[in-house]
Write an enzyme that holds these catalytic residues in place. Structure first.
Site, PDB file in Angstrom:
ATOM      1  N   HIS A 167     -28.940   6.857  24.964  1.00 24.82           N
ATOM      2  CA  HIS A 167     -29.399   5.543  24.513  1.00 24.82           C
ATOM      3  C   HIS A 167     -29.347   5.447  22.997  1.00 24.82           C
ATOM      4  CE1 HIS A 167     -32.489   2.628  23.266  1.00 24.82           C
ATOM      5  NE2 HIS A 167     -31.943   1.913  24.232  1.00 24.82           N
ATOM      6  N   CYS A 174     -14.847  -0.108  28.483  1.00 26.46           N
ATOM      7  CA  CYS A 174     -16.002  -0.446  27.654  1.00 26.46           C
ATOM      8  C   CYS A 174     -16.938   0.741  27.488  1.00 26.46           C
ATOM      9  CB  CYS A 174     -16.740  -1.655  28.200  1.00 26.46           C
ATOM     10  SG  CYS A 174     -17.431  -1.367  29.828  1.00 26.46           S
TER      11      CYS A 174
HETATM   12  C1  PEP Z   1     -20.297   3.091  31.011  1.00 23.94           C
HETATM   13  O1  PEP Z   1     -20.851   3.681  31.940  1.00 23.94           O
HETATM   14  O2  PEP Z   1     -19.254   3.498  30.464  1.00 23.94           O
HETATM   15  C2  PEP Z   1     -20.869   1.857  30.469  1.00 23.94           C
HETATM   16  C3  PEP Z   1     -20.244   1.165  29.544  1.00 23.94           C
HETATM   17  O3  PEP Z   1     -22.101   1.481  30.925  1.00 23.94           O
HETATM   18  P1  PEP Z   1     -23.473   2.139  30.427  1.00 23.94           P
HETATM   19  O4  PEP Z   1     -23.157   3.010  29.246  1.00 23.94           O
HETATM   20  O5  PEP Z   1     -24.357   1.015  30.082  1.00 23.94           O
HETATM   21  O6  PEP Z   1     -23.906   2.893  31.628  1.00 23.94           O
END
Ligand code: PEP
Ligand code: MG
Length: 634
Positions: free
Chosen positions: A214, A591
């Site tokens: 995070h 992403c």
């Molecule tokens: C991922 O898992 O790559 C993603 C972009 O989602 P998060 O990091 O919010 O789990």
């Protein structure tokens, strides 16, 4: 062998054909009369600036200048040279392309184009994308940094340098900032509740967590320096002091951290602000001409979205909607939603959240000026949102007119042994369809409003469902979204296009991409989770043992920072091919945090993705890396 120490008509020196700090076209360097190379290196005698050579030995200097020109013309780059003069006779010992700062690299590349020595394509290829970080974030004062010795090291999670007084909680970070203090927030780890405090800090230092923790993800989004996972820190039980390298650090003590190296320093190291050089825009404009990949951003606040637009983002590739629930005015309603016992109760709580969400989305569409916006529906396990303190629990009980014991029961029931593989992502919608329904209303109503306000824009929301692993699961959620969205659009009597797609972040989704593409209108690779689930180790805990893997040469890099092309990459390649075979018009992006890593961007180009999406400050890096990938593939 040439002797620079033969007499007073001899000497030795080192020089750059251009200033390696600024890129300015002028000879830079030093020389010593009657000396050999070691005398310059040893620092026993103080050398003279190279320009002085013109006065001391004008003919040799003129010849040296000619040689510099010849070498630059030959190598078509700034040269770093060593030379010796023996009895007024110039001998060149060595030449190589000179190392340079990011600022100098941009200026030199542009000047070489203007001087006709390099093409625009070559200029783009001359810049190391990662080095752009130093232009976008504050850095330590170089002289002060040289004198400092690190007292510890963590992961280089978000670039930039920070110096401030230690605080241990988000509330304190806010309070100290209000008093005009600069702070570094030191935590075991951060959670979404800490966001406001993280915004107030110059830098963030965590004991636990990897490159996709995070703290790391949020700090990168904000452009704030972060060192994560420094396991050498021994935090006391109350999180009120810690020991590092034998010293106890308490609230208010000064500390400096470098998010580009992961180094931690005791005390104050002054920082200098970022300054984007004039040539930056020229190089970026050339890069944009040559790249095929689009570059979007991961942003969930209008502030981050605007910053990303300034830095060239062509849309939002990931808006993590859960980050919007943590602001003080809405967390209460969200907690009421979680602690509802009936559908009716849940709907009442969701109705309170709806206007906030709609307003958030409107602001995002405005900031993005008609470019695509991908909104990812609620993803984290619900326990991340529950209250922790007795006061908060009592407040919630009162708001819901329930006994405190019932609220505690609900909170306990949310406990999971492995929450990252638990009740999260689209699984939340399967159990609580009304959450997705509320988010759909917010997305569509906001889009309709902004579309009406800007008839010349094409507002086209992309609704992204997280953690899908099965076609029927996706279809279940999509049906809810489509039913609600179509109803909203019909009621508004307006033409509005939208798409419903999925993240590919579970290996099963990648393996069955041909199935999922029958319903999904786009794919976006969530490579943080896809890496976690493919390797089978936690993105938050892997830092504990990955160093041993590097030491044993099992892995070369952190797979959460640099895409594992052999394994995770194979799944992506397969999924793109299978998905596009079924639905040729579908767009595919990435992403996960890898979307801003240059080598991973090159891989995304190779497998035919349509865009990469990364945190705002990495957008220029991705633009340049995408151009380099396209040029190198030619
Ligand atoms: C991922 O898992 O790559 C993603 C972009 O989602 P998060 O990091 O919010 O789990
Ligand atoms: Mg994910």
């Amino acid at each position: 062998m040439a002797f620079g120490n033969l007499n007073d008509e001899s000497g030795t020196g080192v020089a750059f054909t251009r200033d390696p700090a600024t890129g300015e076209k002028k000879l830079m360097g030093e020389f010593l009369m009657n000396a050999q190379g070691e005398d310059v290196v040893a620092g026993v005698r103080t050398p003279m600036p190279i320009a002085k050579m013109e006065e001391v030995m004008p003919e040799v200097f003129a010849q040296f200048q000619e040689v510099c020109k010849t070498l630059e013309n030959h190598y078509r780059d700034m040269q770093d040279m060593e030379f010796t003069i023996e009895n007024k006779h110039l001998f060149m010992l060595q030449t190589r392309n000179g190392k340079r700062t990011a600022k100098a690299a941009l200026k030199i590349a542009c000047d070489l184009v203007d001087e006709g020595m390099r093409t625009e394509e070559e200029a783009v290829l001359m810049i190391e994308p990662r080095n752009l970080d130093t232009l976008l974030h504050p850095q330590f004062d170089v002289v002060a940094l040289k004198k400092a010795t690190p007292v510890g090291r963590g992961l280089a999670a978000s670039p930039g340098a920070a110096c401030g007084r230690i605080v241990f909680s988000a509330e304190d970070a806010k309070a100290w900032k209000k008093r005009g203090e600069k702070v570094v927030l030191v935590r075991l780890e951060t959670s979404p509740e800490d966001i406001e405090g993280m915004k107030s800090a110059q830098g963030i230092l965590t004991v636990r967590g990897g490159m996709t923790s995070h703290a790391a993800v949020v700090a990168r989004g904000m452009g704030t320096c972060c060192v994560s996972g420094c396991q050498d820190i021994a935090m006391d039980e109350e999180n009120k002091r810690f020991v590092l390298a034998g010293k106890t650090y308490r609230e208010g003590d000064w500390i400096s951290i470098d998010g580009a190296t992961g180094n931690i320093y005791d005390g104050v190291i002054p920082t200098v602000d970022a300054a984007i050089a004039g040539e930056f825009g020229r190089i970026m404009a050339w890069a944009d001409k040559f790249r095929r990949l689009k570059v979007r951003t991961n942003a969930d606040t209008p502030r981050d979205a605007k910053k990303a637009r300034e830095l060239g983002a062509e849309g939002i590739g990931l808006c993590r909607t859960e980050h919007m629930f943590f602001e003080a005015d809405r967390i209460a309603a969200f907690r009421e939603m979680i602690c509802s016992d009936t559908l009716e109760e849940r709907k009442i709580a969701l109705a309170k959240i709806l206007p906030y969400q709609q307003d958030d989305f409107e602001q995002l569409y405005e900031a993005l000026e008609g470019t695509p916006v991908t909104i990812r529906f609620l993803d984290p396990p619900l326990h991340e949102f529950v209250p922790h303190t007795e006061d908060e629990i009592q407040l919630l009980a009162k708001a819901q007119n329930k006994p405190v014991s019932r609220i505690k029961e609900i909170i306990d029931s949310l406990h999971e042994f492995n929450p990252m593989m638990g009740h999260r992502g689209c699984r939340l919608t399967v159990t609580y369809p009304e959450i997705a329904a509320m988010q759909t209303i917010a997305v569509i109503r906001a889009a309709i409003k902004v579309q009406k306000r800007h008839p010349d824009w094409k507002v086209k929301p992309e609704i992204m469902i997280p953690l899908v692993g099965e076609l029927k699961e996706f279809k279940f959620v999509k049906d809810i979204v489509v039913k609600v969205a179509d109803c909203e659009i019909e009621n508004a009597g307006i033409q509005l296009d939208y798409e419903v797609g999925t993240m590919i972040e579970i290996p099963r989704a990648a393996i069955t991409a041909d199935e999922i593409a029958k319903e999904a209108e786009f794919f976006c690779f969530g490579t943080n989770d896809l890496t976690q689930m493919t390797f089978g180790f936690s993105r938050d805990d892997a830092g504990k043992f990955l160093n041993a893997y590097y030491d044993q040469k099992i892995y070369e890099n952190d797979p959460f920072a640099k895409l594992d092309q052999i394994g995770v990459g194979k799944l992506m390649d397969m999924a793109v091919k299978m998905g596009k075979a079924v639905r040729p018009t579908m767009h595919c992006g990435i992403c996960g945090e890898h979307g801003g890593d240059p080598t991973s961007v090159a891989f995304c180009h190779k497998i035919g993705l349509d865009y990469v999406s990364c945190s705002p400050y990495r957008v220029p890096i991705a633009r340049l890396a995408a151009a380099q990938a396209a040029l190198s593939a030619k």
